[in-house]
Write a protein that holds these residues in place. Sequence first.
Motif, PDB file in Angstrom:
ATOM      1  N   UNK A 164      -1.135  16.103  -9.090  1.00 53.88           N
ATOM      2  CA  UNK A 164      -1.810  16.072  -7.797  1.00 53.88           C
ATOM      3  C   UNK A 164      -2.481  14.704  -7.633  1.00 53.88           C
ATOM      4  N   UNK A 165      -2.044  13.888  -6.693  1.00 53.67           N
ATOM      5  CA  UNK A 165      -2.619  12.541  -6.582  1.00 53.67           C
ATOM      6  C   UNK A 165      -4.054  12.552  -6.058  1.00 53.67           C
ATOM      7  N   UNK A 166      -4.497  13.711  -5.539  1.00 52.78           N
ATOM      8  CA  UNK A 166      -5.874  13.775  -5.027  1.00 52.78           C
ATOM      9  C   UNK A 166      -6.873  14.036  -6.148  1.00 52.78           C
ATOM     10  N   UNK A 167      -6.383  14.326  -7.351  1.00 61.66           N
ATOM     11  CA  UNK A 167      -7.298  14.584  -8.455  1.00 61.66           C
ATOM     12  C   UNK A 167      -8.040  13.297  -8.814  1.00 61.66           C
ATOM     13  N   UNK A 168      -9.322  13.432  -9.091  1.00 62.82           N
ATOM     14  CA  UNK A 168     -10.120  12.216  -9.304  1.00 62.82           C
ATOM     15  C   UNK A 168      -9.626  11.393 -10.489  1.00 62.82           C
ATOM     16  N   UNK A 169      -9.053  12.067 -11.491  1.00 57.47           N
ATOM     17  CA  UNK A 169      -8.583  11.333 -12.647  1.00 57.47           C
ATOM     18  C   UNK A 169      -7.276  10.590 -12.428  1.00 57.47           C
ATOM     19  N   UNK A 170      -6.615  10.822 -11.315  1.00 58.53           N
ATOM     20  CA  UNK A 170      -5.317  10.186 -11.069  1.00 58.53           C
ATOM     21  C   UNK A 170      -5.463   8.695 -10.777  1.00 58.53           C
ATOM     22  N   UNK A 188       0.863  -1.186   0.000  1.00 56.15           N
ATOM     23  CA  UNK A 188       0.000   0.000   0.000  1.00 56.15           C
ATOM     24  C   UNK A 188       0.895   1.231   0.000  1.00 56.15           C
ATOM     25  N   UNK A 189       0.401   2.277  -0.618  1.00 57.98           N
ATOM     26  CA  UNK A 189       1.119   3.546  -0.565  1.00 57.98           C
ATOM     27  C   UNK A 189       0.111   4.643  -0.264  1.00 57.98           C
ATOM     28  N   UNK A 190       0.531   5.587   0.584  1.00 55.89           N
ATOM     29  CA  UNK A 190      -0.352   6.720   0.907  1.00 55.89           C
ATOM     30  C   UNK A 190       0.452   8.005   0.763  1.00 55.89           C
ATOM     31  N   UNK A 191      -0.107   8.941  -0.008  1.00 57.40           N
ATOM     32  CA  UNK A 191       0.492  10.262  -0.148  1.00 57.40           C
ATOM     33  C   UNK A 191      -0.332  11.222   0.702  1.00 57.40           C
ATOM     34  N   UNK A 192       0.318  11.946   1.592  1.00 56.54           N
ATOM     35  CA  UNK A 192      -0.427  12.940   2.380  1.00 56.54           C
ATOM     36  C   UNK A 192       0.231  14.303   2.230  1.00 56.54           C
ATOM     37  N   UNK A 193      -0.615  15.310   2.098  1.00 50.84           N
ATOM     38  CA  UNK A 193      -0.115  16.674   1.915  1.00 50.84           C
ATOM     39  C   UNK A 193       0.820  16.772   0.735  1.00 50.84           C
ATOM     40  N   UNK A 232      -4.820   0.258  -4.112  1.00 50.65           N
ATOM     41  CA  UNK A 232      -3.999   0.410  -2.906  1.00 50.65           C
ATOM     42  C   UNK A 232      -3.103   1.644  -2.960  1.00 50.65           C
ATOM     43  N   UNK A 233      -3.422   2.547  -3.881  1.00 50.98           N
ATOM     44  CA  UNK A 233      -2.766   3.856  -3.881  1.00 50.98           C
ATOM     45  C   UNK A 233      -3.746   4.817  -3.228  1.00 50.98           C
ATOM     46  N   UNK A 234      -3.318   5.383  -2.097  1.00 50.70           N
ATOM     47  CA  UNK A 234      -4.210   6.202  -1.285  1.00 50.70           C
ATOM     48  C   UNK A 234      -3.678   7.631  -1.234  1.00 50.70           C
ATOM     49  N   UNK A 281       2.699  16.895  -5.300  1.00 54.02           N
ATOM     50  CA  UNK A 281       2.909  16.225  -6.590  1.00 54.02           C
ATOM     51  C   UNK A 281       3.749  14.991  -6.381  1.00 54.02           C
ATOM     52  N   UNK A 282       3.511  13.989  -7.217  1.00 54.09           N
ATOM     53  CA  UNK A 282       4.172  12.699  -6.983  1.00 54.09           C
ATOM     54  C   UNK A 282       5.206  12.385  -8.062  1.00 54.09           C
ATOM     55  N   UNK A 283       5.751  13.433  -8.669  1.00 55.08           N
ATOM     56  CA  UNK A 283       6.803  13.226  -9.662  1.00 55.08           C
ATOM     57  C   UNK A 283       6.269  13.346 -11.069  1.00 55.08           C
ATOM     58  N   UNK A 284       7.048  13.996 -11.908  1.00 58.60           N
ATOM     59  CA  UNK A 284       6.581  14.366 -13.234  1.00 58.60           C
ATOM     60  C   UNK A 284       6.226  13.212 -14.144  1.00 58.60           C
ATOM     61  N   UNK A 285       6.821  12.047 -13.904  1.00 58.95           N
ATOM     62  CA  UNK A 285       6.572  10.920 -14.805  1.00 58.95           C
ATOM     63  C   UNK A 285       5.386  10.067 -14.376  1.00 58.95           C
ATOM     64  N   UNK A 286       4.837  10.366 -13.236  1.00 57.68           N
ATOM     65  CA  UNK A 286       3.716   9.557 -12.751  1.00 57.68           C
ATOM     66  C   UNK A 286       2.421  10.228 -13.203  1.00 57.68           C
ATOM     67  N   UNK A 287       1.816   9.688 -14.218  1.00 58.15           N
ATOM     68  CA  UNK A 287       0.589  10.305 -14.736  1.00 58.15           C
ATOM     69  C   UNK A 287      -0.651   9.758 -14.031  1.00 58.15           C
ATOM     70  N   UNK A 288      -0.604   8.490 -13.681  1.00 52.07           N
ATOM     71  CA  UNK A 288      -1.754   7.901 -12.967  1.00 52.07           C
ATOM     72  C   UNK A 288      -1.239   6.907 -11.925  1.00 52.07           C
ATOM     73  N   UNK A 289      -2.143   6.494 -11.070  1.00 56.70           N
ATOM     74  CA  UNK A 289      -1.779   5.526 -10.023  1.00 56.70           C
ATOM     75  C   UNK A 289      -1.250   4.228 -10.627  1.00 56.70           C
ATOM     76  N   UNK A 290      -1.706   3.929 -11.842  1.00 55.44           N
ATOM     77  CA  UNK A 290      -1.283   2.674 -12.476  1.00 55.44           C
ATOM     78  C   UNK A 290       0.201   2.694 -12.844  1.00 55.44           C
TER      79      UNK A 290
END
Lengths: 111, 629
Positions: free
Chosen positions: B500-506, B442-447, B467-469, B450-459
Motif C-alpha cells: 500500500x503506497x499510502x502506508x507511512x513506512x512506504x 513525478x509519480x502519483x498513485x491514486x486509489x 516526488x512519489x505521491x 498496491x504498486x507491485x510485489x517487488x516495490x517495497x519502498x518509494x526508493x
Amino acid sequence: MTPPIAPSDAPDLTFDPDQVARAARGWDEVHLELRGIADAMAGATTTGFTAPVRAAASRCGAAWSEVVREIAAAAEACADGVRASAARIIDADERIAATAGLLEARLRELR
Amino acid sequence: MTPLRPPSAMPPWSADPSRVADFGSEMLALSATLDDCGRFADGGARCPGWTGAAGAAYAARAARLGRRADALSATCREIANAVLAHATALTRLHARHAALCRRHDDLDRLVRATRLALPAAGSVAEMLLGALAAPAGPGALEGLLAAYEADRRAWVVDLDAACGQVRRALDRAPVGEAGSSADSADAALATMPTSGADPAEVATWWRRLSPAQRSALVVAAPAVIGNRDGLPARARSRANTVALDRDLAVLGAIPAALRTRAEAARYANARAAAAARTSIEEQARDARTGEPLVPQIYAYDPDAFDGDGAVAMAAGDLDTAADVVVTVPGFGTDAQSAAYQGERAIMLHRAMDHEDPHGGHAAMFWIGYDAPDNTPWDGHGLDAAGVVGEQMAVAGGDRLADLVDGLDAMRARPAHLTAIGHSYGSTTLGHALHDHRTGVDDVAFVGSPGVGGDVRTAADLEVPAGHVWVGADSRDPITRLGDTGEVGLGTLAGGGLGRNPAEDGFGAVRFRAETSNHRGGPLAEHSTYFDPGSESLANLARIATGHDDAVTIAGGVHDPAPDLGDVGDAVAREYDAEGRLLHGLTHPWELGGDIAAAGTDLLRGVTDLGGPVIDPEATRTPPSAPAGR
C-alpha cells in the motif's frame, strides 16, 4: 478443393481456386472501403473555410468523391470478373472431365 | 486641427480552423484508402497460381488499377496537406485577428474621446487618455493609428494569400500522375528500425526522413506510424486521425446487421475514440490564447487485446508542452472507456491551467494495456481474475515503459513528466517504474490496491526522492487491498498487488484526497480522484505543474502490527455503542482462508473488511493509540 493444375509440360494454364477466391474477396473489401470513404468525403463539411474558399472546397470534395467511386466500381468489377472467370474455368474443367469420361467409354484399342 | 479618423474596422472573422482541419483529415483518410488499394493490387490481389491468357489479363488489369490508385493517393495527399497547413495558418490568423480587434476598440475609444472635447489639463479624462495612449498627445495617437492600419492591411494580405494558396490546391483536378508516393513511403518503411528498437533510434530515423517521406508514411502506413514510440506526437496523431476517420467512414457505411463481430467491435472502439476527440475539441482550451485545443491521438489500435482496443489521447501538445501528465487507468478499462477517460484528461488539463495560468500543459489518458475488464460473473470471460494478480500489470508495465521512453525520445527538450496511476493502473505504473527503471519526474498513485510485489519502498522506483505521491480517500475500499505492514493479501496469501503506497513506512508523500461529494455505492469514492473541484484533482494538478509547495499533505496510513506486541488475540480494536467495529486490526487468521473471496467481495462492492489498517484521514472517529504504545 481442386488442387492447382500445373502439368510440368504445359505451363500455359495453371489455376489455383483458393488463391483466386482470396483475391476476389480482397477486391470486395477494397470496394467497400473505397465506397465508404467516398461517401464520407461527399458529406465532408466545408463551412470552416472562409467564404471565398468554400466553393472550391465543395467542388474538390465532390470531385474526389466521384473519382474514388469510380475506383471502387473498378475494384468491384475486378472481384466480379475474377469470380466469373473462376466459375467458367471450373465449369469448363468439369465439362471436359465429363466429356472425357463419356468418350473413354466409346474408345476401343484397335491395335 | 483636423479631427482624427477612427480606425478601420476589422473584417468579421468567419472561418473555423478545426473544421478546416477535419476536412483535411477526411482527405488524408481518402488518400490512405487509395494507397491501401494500390498496396493490395501489388500484394494480396496477385495470383501467381493463375496463369494463362485470363490470368495474364487479370494481372494486367489489377496492376493498372493499383497504379492509378497510388497516383491518385499522392495527389490527394498533397491537397490534404495543403488544407491542413491552411488550418494551421488560420489558427494563427485568428489569434492575430482577435488582437487587432482589441487594438481597434481601444483606438476607437481614444479617437472618440478626442472628438468630444479636448480634456482640461489635469482632468480625469486627460489622465485616462494619457494612461491609454502613453506617450500622450495627438502625435502619439496618430502613430498608434498608423501602426494599427498597417498591421490590419498586412493581416488582410496574409489572409488573402493563405486563402489563395489553399484554393489553388483545392482546384487541382483529381487525377494522378504516376508518381513516387508509394515508392517514397516504401523506401522509408524499409529503413524503419525493427520492432522492439529503442525509441531514441526510431526518433533519429524519423528526423532523417524528408518531409515528403514523412507525409507519405502517415498516409501509407497510419497504423505503424500512429503507434510507434519515439515518433513525434503530431505525426502519430495525424496518422491515427487518418486511421480513425477511415474506420468511421468505412465501417459506418456497412449496415449494422451486416458487420462481422470483429467489425462491430472495431467500429464501437472507433466511435468511443471519436467521442473522446470531440469532447476534447469542444471542452479544452489553450489557457494562453483561449483557442480550442487540437486533440492529439497518440495511440489508436482498435483491434488490440482481442478487440478490447487501445487508445491514447491528449489535451495539449505533447511535443512542446512544458508539463506533460499521463494517466494510467485500471480495472474495467478498455477502448470503450475512451470518452470517460477523455473527460478526466480535460479536467486534469483545466486544473493544471488553473494552478499555472501560463499554460503549456498536456494531459493524456493512456488505454494502452490489457487491463482486467471482465468480471467472472458477467459471463464474458475471466480476466477480472487478473485484478488480484499482477500478470496484466507486468505486461502493461512493459508497454508503459516504452511509452514513457518514447515521450522522452521524441522531444527536443524534455518535459516535466508526471505519471498518474489509478486503481490497477497504479500497479501497472509501479511495474513500469520498477521493472524497467523507467524514469519520470513525478509519480502519483491514486486509489491504489498496491504498486507491485517487488516495490517495497518509494526508493525502489526510478523517481527523485520526494516526488512519489499517493492519494487515498479514506473511504475508498480499494486502497485497503494493498499490503500494509504485516497485513494484506500478499503477506497472508502470497497474492495481492503489492504494498500500500499510502502506508507511512512506504516513503511516498500522501496528499489529501478526501471527497465530500458522496455519490453513494460502495465503490463511489474510488472514482472521485479526478472530480472537478476535488482536493485530489487540485493536488494532482499542483504536482503535474511542479507546484509541490502548494500540495496539501495528509498523514500516512499506520501499520498497526508492530503495536500489537505478543498479545495472542485480536487487539487494538474499538467498538461503537452498538458493538460494531469502528476500526482496528483483524488478525490474519480471523480473515479466514478465503482471501480470494474477500478480494472478490471487494470488487463486487462490499467495502467492510473489518478495517485492517488505521487511516488518520478517515472521517470516522480517529483511532486512539493502541494499548502498550
